[in-house]
Write a protein that holds these residues in place. Structure first.
Motif, PDB file in Angstrom:
ATOM      1  N   PRO A  46       7.047   2.290  31.826  1.00 45.41           N
ATOM      2  CA  PRO A  46       5.757   1.599  31.851  1.00 45.41           C
ATOM      3  C   PRO A  46       5.324   1.326  33.293  1.00 45.41           C
ATOM      4  N   GLY A  47       4.079   1.637  33.594  1.00 47.78           N
ATOM      5  CA  GLY A  47       3.551   1.397  34.927  1.00 47.78           C
ATOM      6  C   GLY A  47       3.877   2.477  35.942  1.00 47.78           C
ATOM      7  N   SER A  48       4.583   3.512  35.530  1.00 51.90           N
ATOM      8  CA  SER A  48       4.936   4.599  36.440  1.00 51.90           C
ATOM      9  C   SER A  48       3.689   5.409  36.785  1.00 51.90           C
ATOM     10  N   SER A  49       3.565   5.800  38.030  1.00 55.59           N
ATOM     11  CA  SER A  49       2.419   6.580  38.479  1.00 55.59           C
ATOM     12  C   SER A  49       2.419   7.968  37.843  1.00 55.59           C
ATOM     13  N   LYS A  50       1.214   8.434  37.510  1.00 51.82           N
ATOM     14  CA  LYS A  50       1.072   9.778  36.949  1.00 51.82           C
ATOM     15  C   LYS A  50       1.362  10.803  38.032  1.00 51.82           C
ATOM     16  N   GLY A  51       2.392  11.576  37.822  1.00 50.21           N
ATOM     17  CA  GLY A  51       2.783  12.600  38.778  1.00 50.21           C
ATOM     18  C   GLY A  51       3.995  12.238  39.619  1.00 50.21           C
ATOM     19  N   LEU A  52       4.578  11.064  39.396  1.00 49.55           N
ATOM     20  CA  LEU A  52       5.709  10.634  40.213  1.00 49.55           C
ATOM     21  C   LEU A  52       6.892  11.604  40.100  1.00 49.55           C
ATOM     22  N   ALA A  53       7.188  12.063  38.909  1.00 55.49           N
ATOM     23  CA  ALA A  53       8.309  13.001  38.743  1.00 55.49           C
ATOM     24  C   ALA A  53       8.028  14.315  39.473  1.00 55.49           C
ATOM     25  N   THR A  54       6.790  14.773  39.408  1.00 53.04           N
ATOM     26  CA  THR A  54       6.405  15.997  40.127  1.00 53.04           C
ATOM     27  C   THR A  54       6.495  15.765  41.632  1.00 53.04           C
ATOM     28  N   PHE A  55       6.033  14.609  42.097  1.00 52.28           N
ATOM     29  CA  PHE A  55       6.118  14.255  43.512  1.00 52.28           C
ATOM     30  C   PHE A  55       7.568  14.318  43.990  1.00 52.28           C
ATOM     31  N   GLN A  56       8.469  13.716  43.240  1.00 48.83           N
ATOM     32  CA  GLN A  56       9.877  13.701  43.631  1.00 48.83           C
ATOM     33  C   GLN A  56      10.450  15.110  43.674  1.00 48.83           C
ATOM     34  N   LYS A  57      10.103  15.920  42.680  1.00 48.06           N
ATOM     35  CA  LYS A  57      10.594  17.301  42.614  1.00 48.06           C
ATOM     36  C   LYS A  57      10.099  18.117  43.817  1.00 48.06           C
ATOM     37  N   LEU A  58       8.792  18.021  44.104  1.00 40.94           N
ATOM     38  CA  LEU A  58       8.219  18.825  45.179  1.00 40.94           C
ATOM     39  C   LEU A  58       8.612  18.313  46.556  1.00 40.94           C
ATOM     40  N   LEU A  59       8.822  17.019  46.689  1.00 35.59           N
ATOM     41  CA  LEU A  59       9.289  16.455  47.956  1.00 35.59           C
ATOM     42  C   LEU A  59      10.658  17.051  48.307  1.00 35.59           C
ATOM     43  N   LYS A  60      11.531  17.135  47.314  1.00 31.35           N
ATOM     44  CA  LYS A  60      12.856  17.738  47.530  1.00 31.35           C
ATOM     45  C   LYS A  60      12.753  19.216  47.880  1.00 31.35           C
ATOM     46  N   ALA A  61      11.676  19.870  47.391  1.00 33.16           N
ATOM     47  CA  ALA A  61      11.487  21.297  47.648  1.00 33.16           C
ATOM     48  C   ALA A  61      10.802  21.553  48.995  1.00 33.16           C
ATOM     49  N   GLY A  62      10.480  20.473  49.735  1.00 36.53           N
ATOM     50  CA  GLY A  62       9.923  20.634  51.066  1.00 36.53           C
ATOM     51  C   GLY A  62       8.413  20.582  51.176  1.00 36.53           C
ATOM     52  N   TRP A  63       7.731  20.155  50.108  1.00 30.89           N
ATOM     53  CA  TRP A  63       6.273  20.032  50.180  1.00 30.89           C
ATOM     54  C   TRP A  63       5.913  18.902  51.137  1.00 30.89           C
ATOM     55  N   THR A  64       4.740  18.994  51.741  1.00 29.08           N
ATOM     56  CA  THR A  64       4.249  18.017  52.704  1.00 29.08           C
ATOM     57  C   THR A  64       3.449  16.931  51.998  1.00 29.08           C
ATOM     58  N   VAL A  65       3.653  15.687  52.413  1.00 28.49           N
ATOM     59  CA  VAL A  65       2.887  14.559  51.879  1.00 28.49           C
ATOM     60  C   VAL A  65       1.746  14.258  52.845  1.00 28.49           C
ATOM     61  N   VAL A  66       0.536  14.194  52.312  1.00 27.77           N
ATOM     62  CA  VAL A  66      -0.636  13.892  53.115  1.00 27.77           C
ATOM     63  C   VAL A  66      -1.140  12.509  52.719  1.00 27.77           C
ATOM     64  N   PRO A  67      -1.348  11.601  53.678  1.00 31.74           N
ATOM     65  CA  PRO A  67      -1.886  10.279  53.336  1.00 31.74           C
ATOM     66  C   PRO A  67      -3.270  10.415  52.695  1.00 31.74           C
ATOM     67  N   SER A  68      -3.559   9.557  51.728  1.00 36.06           N
ATOM     68  CA  SER A  68      -4.826   9.629  51.000  1.00 36.06           C
ATOM     69  C   SER A  68      -6.032   9.603  51.914  1.00 36.06           C
ATOM     70  N   ASN A  69      -5.981   8.787  52.956  1.00 36.79           N
ATOM     71  CA  ASN A  69      -7.129   8.670  53.849  1.00 36.79           C
ATOM     72  C   ASN A  69      -7.313   9.892  54.753  1.00 36.79           C
ATOM     73  N   MET A  70      -6.374  10.827  54.727  1.00 39.40           N
ATOM     74  CA  MET A  70      -6.477  12.044  55.553  1.00 39.40           C
ATOM     75  C   MET A  70      -6.656  13.304  54.720  1.00 39.40           C
ATOM     76  N   ALA A  71      -6.776  13.155  53.414  1.00 35.08           N
ATOM     77  CA  ALA A  71      -6.821  14.310  52.513  1.00 35.08           C
ATOM     78  C   ALA A  71      -8.025  15.201  52.730  1.00 35.08           C
ATOM     79  N   HIS A  72      -9.142  14.643  53.139  1.00 32.70           N
ATOM     80  CA  HIS A  72     -10.361  15.450  53.258  1.00 32.70           C
ATOM     81  C   HIS A  72     -10.740  15.752  54.696  1.00 32.70           C
ATOM     82  N   GLN A  73      -9.770  15.679  55.571  1.00 30.40           N
ATOM     83  CA  GLN A  73     -10.031  16.002  56.977  1.00 30.40           C
ATOM     84  C   GLN A  73      -9.636  17.416  57.291  1.00 30.40           C
TER      85      GLN A  73
END
Length: 73
Positions: A46-73
């Motif tokens: 309950p209360g878990s963010s939508k996509g958290l499991a995918t985020f964790q999986k892709l973070l381990k695979a080396g995907w880059t995290v972009v801060p929300s305020n920089m997404a459209h730059q």
């Protein structure tokens, strides 16, 4: 393949943020659910963010995290 991840509002407003993915910088951000080849089943907590499991999986695979305020730059 490695891409970029960002937490963005579902409808572009101040609504709940969900994980968005970008496989190429020339492509726009899309919700993680539109990428079944990368998505992991959401946590049943309950209360878990939508996509958290995918985020964790892709973070381990080396995907880059972009801060929300920089997404459209």
């Amino acid at each position: 393949m490695q891409g970029r991840m960002c937490w963005l509002s579902r409808d572009g407003e101040d609504s709940e943020k969900i994980l968005h993915l970008q496989t190429e910088t020339s492509h726009g951000w899309r919700p993680y659910t539109t990428f079944p080849q990368f998505a992991a089943p959401d946590h049943a907590l309950p209360g878990s963010s939508k996509g958290l499991a995918t985020f964790q999986k892709l973070l381990k695979a080396g995907w880059t995290v972009v801060p929300s305020n920089m997404a459209h730059q």
